[in-house]
Scaffold this active site. Structure first.
Site, short mmCIF file in Angstrom:
data_model
loop_
_atom_site.label_atom_id
_atom_site.label_comp_id
_atom_site.label_asym_id
_atom_site.label_seq_id
_atom_site.Cartn_x
_atom_site.Cartn_y
_atom_site.Cartn_z
N GLU A 774 0.88 -1.16 0.00
CA GLU A 774 0.00 0.00 0.00
C GLU A 774 0.92 1.21 0.00
OE1 GLU A 774 -3.06 -0.41 3.10
OE2 GLU A 774 -2.88 1.76 3.16
N CYS A 808 -1.21 9.10 3.55
CA CYS A 808 -1.17 8.72 2.13
C CYS A 808 -2.46 9.15 1.45
CB CYS A 808 -0.87 7.25 1.91
SG CYS A 808 -1.22 6.20 3.28
#
Ligand SMILES: Cc1cc2nc3c(=O)[nH]c(=O)nc-3n(C[C@H](O)[C@H](O)[C@H](O)COP(=O)(O)OP(=O)(O)OC[C@H]3O[C@@H](n4cnc5c(N)ncnc54)[C@H](O)[C@@H]3O)c2cc1C
Length: 1019
Positions: A774, A808
């Site tokens: 990820e 993120c």
């Protein structure tokens, strides 16, 4: 020196009120007890029935709107379309978007003009419905091309719809300017006088409290504009009347959130230093003119603060205007603490030897309060959950206000005939002075009847402003008129007979109508997953343990692992795998669930450590601990639901089973930006699936990880199933991924490091191990001209700057429609100026430092580059010397493609768009990342289409784009943003498993006994 020149200084929060989350039954029973013997409800019905009947017999012109809402209730597609259009259409500057919005909303509704126009006084309903149904014939499909003629026709119908909505809005606004409103007020007074004896404005019994529309300042500029508008209005009201007393004169209502963009509990010091002097200016004007100034009641998280504000102002008033009796505030009866609020207000008045005017309302933010409590995982609801409970509380507060008559002039704001009749009965029995209040455009019919009694004075809350400023207010009124539970809605519905309409609310207290926020999630496969517990930071009792933990926290040193330790740990974990994997899934799940419960109970302690080690603000820390708790409980449930042995179908004489096992030793490598949540999420997913885990936290945040590992061991994870290996990625991380025992890698971090790991794994001999990555994103938010700029700016500020942009999911690129870009940019600039950058341990800090010196240098270098290459739009001023602070900043770029790399800090890029919104989406896709996307539009079909076009993992419409909730918004992207499966989603655990089928020929030993015995074979 006059008292007004002293600065206002915040005192520490006082605990004036009880805990808001006491059991609803207890609170209501206490309120009921205060009403014992106070009311004769037969008399209430006797008084109220003729009003109801009279209103139903001769509806006034405003009735048309109510009948429109009856025809198209808010719960229907048509009602919703109407409300959506009313909220957005008038502010859309460009024709194209206005057409698309109208087509989109009307396209989903079935308006039938004929059904509404029959009957008297239904003109407005008729106009609205006709415009709306006509327009459907002309409008192109939303966002569709449509022929030229069709488009010309569309413009006309959009114009007609705009007019219909303006008409709707006008019913709730007394005038566009204060002068216009005061003229209208005078006319209304004359109307009432004609039905009453005597002459003069006092004899009409009709008073006004003007409200300057527009709410929630986002910038200093907004706040100053509202301040000037209030001041101007007070002067105009003062000029227009000679006030004998504030009780009989017209006055003003103000919203504190309009006067200061940071009217929040967390900004207590600034509230006192910056907001109070503004309020004081208005107080001086109102007191000088001897008129009523009422502070409106807003959201619950400002309730305690509002009392402290009241106290500070009262102290100053007592010194400067001891004779003035016109200062007041609104009290909301739907608060579980309403009765204590009344007592606290009376206490403040008494202490300062003043008399206040107190408006009792039920409360206008009910749906928002329920949502906030659920989202925050709060201990309960701060407002009642049954309508009758609010009604009971209203009556109990009314009784209390009347009992405080020496220091309070009560003002009862309600449109409910039963409530009005009950109040009149109580006030008369006590011989109290009081007034009733209603909103302009509402309750007119009932009050026409009530005011036939010359002893009943009534004040009208009268909004003043232009159409554009009206929209939020209009939506609240439409909701109120349209809600099935509301009195005005039922009054318009002749199928509800007068008896039922006026029925006593004073039944037995009931438990909350909704599950507590902890039990929000439905039972799934017999499992009830508890929501993680949140903290209400505005409540002292909940915040204090957190403050104490932050003050006490220190960060222990954690030893780094060398090569031998890595090898030893891997050998141990490899050996431990078999036993852990053989444990039944229920046992593993129980251990992980226990870990979640332990963590939930130690929230404050973990928050303290997070503040100190990861430099996060308390609000961010609470969210992070909650996410980690959610991961534990969610994956425990998912394991029990999805990882059990499954029987599969097949031919008779054979049994088939699918079994899910762990793979072996999983290496989990996590980042510093969520050192607890992401760390814990990876580790518990791997564990519960049957793997043993080598956990490598980020170098910057090993202490949080170490404490979580200790907690997992305490919960029952065996020593040889989980090991913490702290150290640099280049050595410890590399050794782990390259290790022969590694059976899988789960990584969250940068795209570059993900690539390195991928290559390391590819270069290894032996089995091909699964890799879950990820990574980052160039996350965009597309804003079209139907979006609400205030909502956009709130979402932008939260998404781009919260956690110093070190998420993120953070917003990097705002793509805003050219027709509204200047306004939105100005508001972002203003909002940036209001952020507090500084020490993360302070509750008032919005943006703390970046994680380390390297990050600081990197982000600063990028900001310096952008200052040369791009247009600076705005920047937060730096008023702290805390280390490593990067001030939030926004730049304008010419094109989407100009955004090249993710800057992991509070840096926003803005691009204007025009023309084809689908092309904008394709350009965003072309950036190659695909993590989060924000869409801000009121055109629902556009939002749906853009989401389908987007190659992005998490799409958020009309809200911020951070803070994905486990099991609610499973998180993770595609393209350069990661491999999936999504963390916190139903498919995550599978990736950690080895699958095995077991097929047994059950007919091998001699024949198919089951088939011969007549059982339905095959399974
Ligand atoms: C003059 C005036 C000034 C006002 N100023 C303010 C203000 O400063 N701040 C503010 O918040 N509101 C304010 N309001 C709005 C006010 O809160 C609503 O108009 C009022 O709640 C409607 O109450 P009612 O008695 O007319 O109607 P009713 O239909 O009897 O009551 C509706 C109210 O009941 C409550 N309710 C609805 N469903 C539930 C449920 N399931 N459980 C618990 N409670 C429920 C809600 O408060 C809802 O608004 C003001 C209203 C007036 C008339």
């Amino acid at each position: 020196m006059s008292s007004s020149t002293h600065a206002f200084v915040a005192k520490p929060q006082q605990a004036r009120l009880p805990y808001p989350y006491r059991p609803e039954v207890d609170v209501v029973e206490a309120a009921l007890a205060t009403l014992a013997g106070q009311l004769d409800w037969t008399q209430v019905i006797r008084a109220g029935r003729p009003w109801v009947e009279a209103v139903r017999e001769k509806p006034a012109p405003f009735w048309a709107m109510e009948s429109l809402l009856r025809e198209y209730p808010i719960s229907s597609a048509e009602g919703l379309a109407l409300m959506r259009l009313a909220e957005a259409l008038l502010r859309v500057p460009d024709v194209e978007t206005a057409i698309a919005l109208t087509a989109d909303q009307l396209g989903r509704a079935e308006f039938d003009a004929d059904s509404v126009v029959e009957g008297p006084h239904k003109m407005l309903a008729g106009i609205s419905a006709s415009a709306i149904s006509l327009s459907k014939k002309f409008l192109p499909d939303a966002d569709g091309e449509g022929g030229l003629l069709k488009r010309l026709g569309a413009k006309t119908v959009v114009a007609a719809t705009v007019r219909a909505i303006q008409l709707l809005g006008r019913q709730f606004v007394l005038g566009r300017t204060i002068a216009e409103a005061m003229d209208e007020a005078q006319d209304q007074r004359k109307d009432v006088e004609s039905t009453r004896r005597g002459a003069g404005s006092a004899a009409s019994g009709l008073r006004f409290s003007y409200d300057m529309l527009g709410e929630g300042a986002r910038t200093e500029h907004d706040a100053e504009r509202y301040l000037a508008s209030y001041a101007n209005a007070i002067k105009a009201i003062a000029r227009g009347q000679v006030a004998a007393s504030p009780q009989t004169a017209d006055g003003i209502s103000i919203k504190l959130s309009a006067l200061f963009s940071r009217y929040e509990d967390a900004q207590r010091e600034r509230v006192f230093a910056e907001l109070l002097p503004r309020v004081w200016r208005l107080v001086e004007l109102a007191a000088g003119a001897n008129l009523n100034l009422t502070i409106d009641a807003e959201e619950t998280d400002r309730l305690e603060l509002s009392l402290d504000v009241l106290d500070a102002l009262a102290e100053r008033i007592a010194a400067a205007f001891p004779q003035w009796q016109g200062f007041g505030l609104a009290v909301q009866a739907y608060q579980t603490r309403a009765l204590q609020v009344v007592d606290a207000v009376a206490d403040i008045a008494r202490r300062h030897k003043l008399r206040f005017m107190v408006r009792l309302v039920k409360g206008a933010y009910w749906d928002g309060e329920i949502k906030r409590a659920q989202e925050g995982g709060l201990a309960g609801y701060p407002v009642f959950t049954h309508k009758e409970h609010t009604d009971i509380s209203y009556l109990a507060c009314a009784r209390a206000l009347i009992a405080h008559a020496d220091v309070i002039y009560p003002q009862f704001a309600t449109h409910n005939a039963g409530t009005i009749a009950a109040i009149l009965q109580m006030a008369r029995t006590q011989g109290a002075a009081f007034e009733m209040q209603r909103l302009h455009g509402m309750g007119e019919g009932i009050y026409r009847e009530v005011m036939k009694d010359p002893a009943v004075p009534c004040r009208v809350y009268a909004p003043v402003g232009e159409h554009r400023d009206l929209l939020a207010y209009l939506v609240r009124r439409l909701l109120e008129n349209g809600a099935n539970s509301s009195f005005v809605h039922q009054l318009a519905d002749s199928s509800v007979d007068a008896e039922r309409l006026l029925a006593s609310p004073m039944t037995t207290a009931r438990p909350a109508a909704f599950p507590m926020p902890a039990y929000l999630y439905p039972v799934d496969h017999g499992l009830q997953r508890r929501n993680s517990s949140g903290v209400d930071l505005a409540v002292l009792a909940e915040r204090a343990p957190l403050d104490a933990a932050v003050a006490a926290a220190s960060v222990p040193g954690i030893a780094e692992a060398g090569k031998e330790e890595v090898d030893a740990a891997m050998t141990k974990l490899d050996a431990g795998f078999e036993a852990w994997n053989e444990r039944p899934v229920d046992q593993r799940a129980a251990i992980i669930r226990r870990a979640g419960d332990l963590l939930d109970a130690r929230l404050a302690e973990f928050c303290g450590l997070l503040v100190r080690e990861a430099h996060k603000t308390p609000g961010d820390c609470v969210a992070e601990v909650r996410e980690a708790v959610d991961f534990c409980r969610y994956y425990a449930d998912q394991a029990q639901i999805r990882l059990r042995d499954q029987t599969l179908p097949g031919p008779t004489g054979e049994s088939n089973e699918l079994r899910m096992n762990g793979r072996g030793v999983f290496v989990c490598i996590s980042p510093w930006n969520f050192p607890l949540a992401i760390f814990a999420g990876q580790v518990v997913a791997a564990l519960v699936a049957g793997n043993t885990v080598a956990a490598k936290p980020a170098e910057q945040t090993p202490a949080v990880a170490a404490r979580m590992v200790a907690l997992l061991h305490e919960a029952g994870v065996p020593a040889d199933a989980l090991a913490l290996l702290h150290g640099p990625g280049e050595t410890v991380g590399a050794a782990l991924t390259a290790h022969p025992a590694t059976a899988g890698v789960c990584f969250t971090g940068s795209t570059q490091v993900a690539k390195i790991i991928q290559r390391t794994l590819a270069a290894k001999d032996g089995p091909i191990v699964p890799f879950i990555a990820e990574t980052g994103g160039l996350n965009a938010m597309i804003v079209d001209s139907s979006a609400l700029p205030e909502q956009v700016v709130d979402a932008v500020v939260q998404s781009a700057f919260r956690s110093a942009g070190q998420r993120c999911s953070a917003l990097r690129l705002l793509v805003v429609h050219a027709s509204i870009a200047d306004g939105v940019i100005a508001m972002i600039r203003g909002a940036l100026a209001e952020l507090n950058v500084g020490d993360p341990a302070r509750l008032s800090t919005d943006v703390g430092p970046v994680i380390d010196d390297e990050a600081y240098t990197n982000v600063s270098r990028n900001v310096a580059r952008l200052k040369k290459d791009a247009k600076l739009l705005g920047e937060t001023p730096l008023a702290s010397n805390f280390p490593r602070l990067v001030t939030p900043v926004a730049f304008e770029l010419a094109r989407i493609a100009d955004l090249k790399e993710e800057i992991f800090g509070p840096v926003l890029h803005v691009v204007r768009w025009n023309g084809d919104v689908d092309a904008v989406m394709r350009e965003i896709n072309a950036l190659g990342y695909g993590l989060t996307l924000g869409i801000q539009t009121r055109i629902d079909s556009r939002a749906q289409r853009l989401a389908r076009l987007a190659k992005v993992g998490n799409v958020y419409v009309n809200r911020n784009m951070i803070g994905a909730v486990v099991g609610v918004q499973p998180f993770g992207g595609e393209g350069l943003s990661g491999t999936g499966p999504k963390a916190g989603g139903p498919h995550y655990l599978f990736r950690f498993c080895a699958e095995q089928t077991l097929t047994v020929n059950t007919a091998a030993a001699g024949g198919n006994a089951a088939l011969l015995a007549g059982e339905s074979g095959g399974h």
